[in-house]
Write a protein that holds these residues in place. Structure first.
Motif, PDB file in Angstrom:
ATOM      1  N   SER A 111     104.260   2.453  78.695  1.00  0.00           N
ATOM      2  CA  SER A 111     103.709   3.469  80.100  1.00  0.00           C
ATOM      3  C   SER A 111     104.330   4.676  79.739  1.00  0.00           C
ATOM      4  N   CYS A 112     105.449   4.975  79.440  1.00  0.00           N
ATOM      5  CA  CYS A 112     105.907   6.292  79.092  1.00  0.00           C
ATOM      6  C   CYS A 112     105.167   7.050  77.879  1.00  0.00           C
ATOM      7  N   LEU A 113     104.881   6.186  76.797  1.00  0.00           N
ATOM      8  CA  LEU A 113     104.018   6.791  75.913  1.00  0.00           C
ATOM      9  C   LEU A 113     102.680   7.141  76.377  1.00  0.00           C
ATOM     10  N   PHE A 114     102.158   6.138  77.278  1.00  0.00           N
ATOM     11  CA  PHE A 114     100.668   6.648  77.707  1.00  0.00           C
ATOM     12  C   PHE A 114     100.661   7.731  78.542  1.00  0.00           C
ATOM     13  N   THR A 115     101.741   8.112  79.159  1.00  0.00           N
ATOM     14  CA  THR A 115     101.922   9.043  80.074  1.00  0.00           C
ATOM     15  C   THR A 115     102.213  10.440  79.317  1.00  0.00           C
ATOM     16  N   ALA A 116     102.930  10.291  78.275  1.00  0.00           N
ATOM     17  CA  ALA A 116     103.463  11.523  77.514  1.00  0.00           C
ATOM     18  C   ALA A 116     101.988  12.017  76.671  1.00  0.00           C
ATOM     19  N   ALA A 117     101.223  10.912  76.233  1.00  0.00           N
ATOM     20  CA  ALA A 117     100.214  11.117  75.331  1.00  0.00           C
ATOM     21  C   ALA A 117      98.961  12.127  76.264  1.00  0.00           C
ATOM     22  N   THR A 118      98.850  11.520  77.584  1.00  0.00           N
ATOM     23  CA  THR A 118      97.526  11.753  78.414  1.00  0.00           C
ATOM     24  C   THR A 118      97.937  12.638  79.488  1.00  0.00           C
ATOM     25  N   ARG A 119      99.169  13.011  79.705  1.00  0.00           N
ATOM     26  CA  ARG A 119      99.695  13.803  80.919  1.00  0.00           C
ATOM     27  C   ARG A 119     100.873  14.748  80.298  1.00  0.00           C
ATOM     28  N   PRO A 120     100.467  15.295  79.106  1.00  0.00           N
ATOM     29  CA  PRO A 120     101.750  16.185  78.486  1.00  0.00           C
ATOM     30  C   PRO A 120     102.337  17.312  79.476  1.00  0.00           C
TER      31      PRO A 120
END
Length: 300
Positions: A111-120
């Motif tokens: 979830s953290c990776l997904f957030t970092a990639a798509t909500r930088p």
């Protein structure tokens, strides 16, 4: 004389008509961003207590219960990686109020990776502790046999229909099962305390927990990790508990490095939950990496 750390303060945030539980500790600092901690499957903010107690000396620390877990709402449908991504990014924007470093274990790491990639715009950097998620390299080359696929879906739907899933849930939420599972995935067996078992067991006693359990397993598969890494523009810290019986950390490390270069990683004598299994190893690595990134030109 060492001054005892102040206890984390718990609170509730209303988001999309859901009640979201979170904790906060430490004081805001002008010289470094805050840190948000995200638990793994079946866990909660309680799983970060050993980390918060120490990390709050250096950071404003937050931890959050994902929807479906801990003290947060447990709806009977609607789970997806997009839901948790939106929950995390909105929490940083609306509650923390400025971009943060985010660290997560297992599905929390994904979830953290997904957030970092798509909500930088809301993430300064991400830390994955035995993060899960599939790569295209791990996907089957050929399409599965249609008959086998149909049978597999039928079995899944039967098991996760209300009555069978209720019996499955009663089994996996049993304290003896929780204790056995934790001892399989922890190197430091002394860390598997009755308090830890109770912290995992307690949310499973809530009225909405059985239906949420079934719905969680019906959630659609999230975006592949290699796709997320192709979008990522933030630094990554990978902390691997190498004694994790559920994943091949060396193999996953190679896949991460195949698709992304801005990575620092450490291999630890720990299991699937290194932050709670061996916090004395994880906390200094987390602190040093965040401080270095906060002081570098990479994080602005």
């Amino acid at each position: 004389m060492t001054i005892a750390a102040a206890p984390a303060i718990g609170n509730t945030w209303t988001w999309r008509n859901f009640n979201i539980y979170y904790v906060r500790a430490g004081e805001p600092r002008t010289d470094r961003p805050p840190l948000l901690l995200v638990h793994g499957f079946g866990a909660s903010t309680d799983h970060w207590l050993k980390n918060i107690a120490e990390l709050q000396q250096d950071f404003e620390v937050w931890a959050i219960d994902l929807i479906g877990f801990g003290r947060s709402s447990k709806p009977s449908s609607g789970y997806s990686s997009d839901l948790w991504r939106d929950q995390l990014s909105d929490f940083i924007e609306q509650i923390i109020g400025r971009p943060a470093f985010i660290a997560g274990n297992s599905i929390g790491g994904y979830s953290c990776l997904f957030t970092a990639a798509t909500r930088p715009q809301w993430v300064k950097g991400a830390v994955l502790l035995n993060g899960v998620g599939s790569f295209k390299d791990q996907m089957p080359i050929e399409e599965p046999n249609p008959f086998k696929k149909a049978i597999g879906e039928l079995i899944k739907n039967i098991i996760l229909s209300p009555i069978p899933s209720w019996f499955v849930f009663q089994f996996v939420r049993n304290k003896s099962y929780i204790r056995k599972t934790l001892k399989q995935v922890y190197v430091n067996k002394e860390a598997v305390t009755e308090e830890l078992i109770e912290n995992i067991y307690r949310p499973a006693t809530e009225r909405d927990a059985p239906a949420a359990f079934a719905a969680l397993f019906k959630a659609p598969r999230g975006e592949r990790v290699d796709v997320l890494l192709s979008q990522l523009e933030r630094p990554l810290l990978l902390l691997w508990g190498t004694k994790d019986p559920w994943m091949n950390c060396k193999q996953r490390s190679e896949l991460f490095r195949k698709y992304y270069s801005d990575i620092e990683e450490h291999f630890l004598d720990a299991g699937h939950c290194p932050h709670d299994d061996r916090p004395e190893l994880v906390n200094p690595l987390l602190t040093d990496w965040i401080v270095n990134k906060a002081d570098s030109r990479q994080v602005k």
